[in-house]
Motif scaffolding. Structure first.
Motif, mmCIF file in Angstrom:
data_model
loop_
_atom_site.group_PDB
_atom_site.id
_atom_site.type_symbol
_atom_site.label_atom_id
_atom_site.label_comp_id
_atom_site.label_asym_id
_atom_site.label_seq_id
_atom_site.Cartn_x
_atom_site.Cartn_y
_atom_site.Cartn_z
ATOM 1 N N TYR A 1 -14.348 -27.306 -4.411
ATOM 2 C CA TYR A 1 -13.497 -27.830 -3.349
ATOM 3 C C TYR A 1 -14.094 -27.481 -1.990
ATOM 4 N N THR B 1 -7.095 -42.340 -1.806
ATOM 5 C CA THR B 1 -8.431 -41.847 -1.436
ATOM 6 C C THR B 1 -9.265 -41.428 -2.639
ATOM 7 N N GLY B 2 -8.621 -41.246 -3.801
ATOM 8 C CA GLY B 2 -9.328 -40.767 -4.979
ATOM 9 C C GLY B 2 -9.724 -39.301 -4.879
ATOM 10 N N MET B 3 -9.067 -38.539 -4.009
ATOM 11 C CA MET B 3 -9.407 -37.139 -3.791
ATOM 12 C C MET B 3 -8.296 -36.219 -4.295
ATOM 13 N N ASP C 1 -3.399 -39.218 3.636
ATOM 14 C CA ASP C 1 -4.442 -38.697 2.758
ATOM 15 C C ASP C 1 -4.097 -37.301 2.220
ATOM 16 N N TYR D 1 -3.102 -35.061 -6.377
ATOM 17 C CA TYR D 1 -4.085 -36.153 -6.383
ATOM 18 C C TYR D 1 -3.600 -37.271 -5.471
ATOM 19 N N VAL E 1 -10.580 -29.955 -0.411
ATOM 20 C CA VAL E 1 -10.580 -31.234 -1.132
ATOM 21 C C VAL E 1 -11.759 -31.302 -2.088
ATOM 22 N N SER E 2 -11.586 -32.145 -3.116
ATOM 23 C CA SER E 2 -12.661 -32.384 -4.085
ATOM 24 C C SER E 2 -12.492 -33.775 -4.676
ATOM 25 N N SER E 3 -13.613 -34.388 -5.037
ATOM 26 C CA SER E 3 -13.559 -35.703 -5.679
ATOM 27 C C SER E 3 -13.325 -35.592 -7.180
ATOM 28 N N THR E 4 -13.447 -34.401 -7.733
ATOM 29 C CA THR E 4 -13.159 -34.162 -9.152
ATOM 30 C C THR E 4 -12.166 -33.024 -9.263
#
Length: 469
Positions: A150, A118-120, A197, A114, A142-145
């Motif tokens: 992804y 970037t919160g990703m 990132d 995590y 990548v994924s935001s959750t």
């Protein structure tokens, strides 16, 4: 009426306040049986091979490989648990349809980190073309959750030049991200610093063991000391695990030291999970017992999870335990010790044996010349009801009585897997609970590979056994 309404309102408010301040549910200690195929909360096999674990809030998320019978990529699966025992399947977070180049690929050793800036959530993995291991590329998604779909960002060789095969990721206490990957046909093990990132390679930090021929890296830090745990490069077959230490990722690093037995208890490193709780911090080795090493495929693989212990600040050890109890609330991991015994037939002086050291269920046991192998060693696990289960050291499977003979099977607790042991002078008889019959060498044969069965108890010497350690 207004008085009753006021009382009801006050009760509701009190209940809401109590719920708002209630502590989250504490995960109870759970016991995990080693060398087995784990199942999820729906009863399906957990396919998270070569994977890694990330903790988000109070939940652990386990990512790993799910493959077809030809070992090509099917998906990266995500599972969730609070106790590391009960795993809920969440999603196939990356699949063949996620990108065109994944259609016939090998995808191995997915690891998710995590990025707080970037919160990703960023997944790194080893990518090959599905035909051979000639590509040797790292890949990123990548994924935001944490357990959402992804987005595949592509594959490449680090810094445009270095091969990348078995890999792992690590986020240091200062927030810097790192990738460790096997390079130069697995003869080197590179440590890279990731971009801010975490989706690219910023620099090569170190190549501490050139020519070392190591793979399957796992990296963690304990009390300011970095530990790198790896296996040798012998394909799917297990080998001697080794570790090294440093106080800086740039080095200097120590030379390699052996850990565990000569095959890492028939497993290969996947990850080292830090389990932090109210009573302390423990370190849990997560290993794969690859199906390819015993005649299957990746999706037949089983899991070996063992506590790591630290005799000194820069030394580490790992012992075999058939069962491990994990308390994620306390942060403790403890192993259940076991005494393994051979069963030697009185009439033939041969041992109860699993042919060819097989780890497959359904294999019939035989008698064979005693050789000290793990396929001739049995844990008489006391079930607390006057009976024992007989678990094989080499397979982690249980002896089971069947109409046609005695086989090793997945342990279920069924009465057909329960046995009583009765002393008969300096020998014992082993009686099946289901039928009342005794463990017997068929026809009182003295031949190699004669069948071990159950038969009406007669007190004959082919039903008398010496239990030896």
């Amino acid at each position: 009426m207004r008085r009753a309404y006021a009382v009801l309102l006050a009760l509701c408010c009190a209940l809401a306040a109590a719920l708002a301040t209630a502590a989250p549910a504490r995960a109870a200690p759970r016991t995990i049986t080693n060398g087995t195929r784990f199942t999820d909360t729906s009863g399906d096999p957990v396919h998270a091979h070569g994977g890694g674990v990330i903790k988000v809030g109070s939940a652990y998320y386990w990512f790993g490989e799910d493959r077809d019978s030809d070992n090509t990529f099917r998906s990266v699966n995500a599972y969730r648990s609070t106790d590391l025992k009960n795993w809920e399947f969440r999603a196939r977070v990356l699949t063949r349809s996620s990108a065109s180049e994944l259609g016939t690929a090998y995808i191995e050793r997915p690891k998710v980190v995590y990025n707080a800036a970037t919160g990703m959530f960023v997944m790194w993995m080893h990518k090959e073309n599905g035909t051979d291991y000639g590509e040797a590329r790292a890949a990123v998604a990548v994924s935001s959750t944490v357990d959402g779909s992804y987005t595949y960002r592509g594959s490449f060789r680090p810094l445009g030049q270095y091969m990348s095969r078995d890999l792992t990721t690590y986020v240091d206490t200062d927030g810097a991200g790192y990738l460790v990957s096997a390079a130069n046909e697995n003869y080197d093990l590179h440590i890279y610093r990731l971009t801010a990132d975490y989706t690219g390679i910023a620099a090569l930090v170190a190549n501490p063991w050139p020519g070392g021929h190591r793979e399957a890296p796992a990296l963690f830090k304990r009390n300011g000391v970095y530990f790198m745990l790896t296996s040798g490069a012998t394909g799917w077959n297990p080998n001697q695990q080794q570790y090294a230490t440093a106080t800086s990722l740039a080095g200097p690093w120590s030379s390699w030291s052996n850990i565990g037995d000569s095959t890492a208890y028939d497993s290969q490193t996947a990850y080292v999970l830090t389990v932090q709780g109210g009573s302390g911090t423990s370190y849990l080795y997560l290993g794969d017992r690859w199906g390819d090493s015993f005649g299957g495929t990746v999706d037949d693989s089983r899991y070996v999870w063992l506590p790591l212990t630290f005799p000194a600040a820069t030394s580490m050890s790992m012992s075999w335990y058939p069962e491990v109890t994990v308390d994620t609330t306390a942060g403790t991991v403890t192993g259940t010790g076991a005494t393994y015994r051979t069963l030697i037939a009185r009439h033939s002086s041969k041992c109860v044996d699993v042919p060819s050291r097989s780890a497959w269920q359904g294999v019939a046991v035989v008698q064979y010349t005693c050789n000290g192998g793990t396929n001739q060693k049995w844990w008489f696990k006391d079930l607390g009801n006057g009976y024992s289960a007989l678990l094989g050291r080499g397979s982690s499977l249980c002896l089971q009585e069947n109409a046609s003979g005695v086989t090793q099977e997945d342990c279920t607790g069924a009465t057909a897997q329960q046995w009583s042991v009765v002393a008969s002078g300096s020998f014992v008889t082993v009686r099946a609970r289901a039928s009342g019959a005794c463990l017997d060498v068929s026809g009182a044969s003295t031949a190699e590979s004669a069948a071990v069965i159950t038969y009406t108890c007669t007190s004959s010497t082919n039903q008398q056994w010496q239990r030896s350690t």
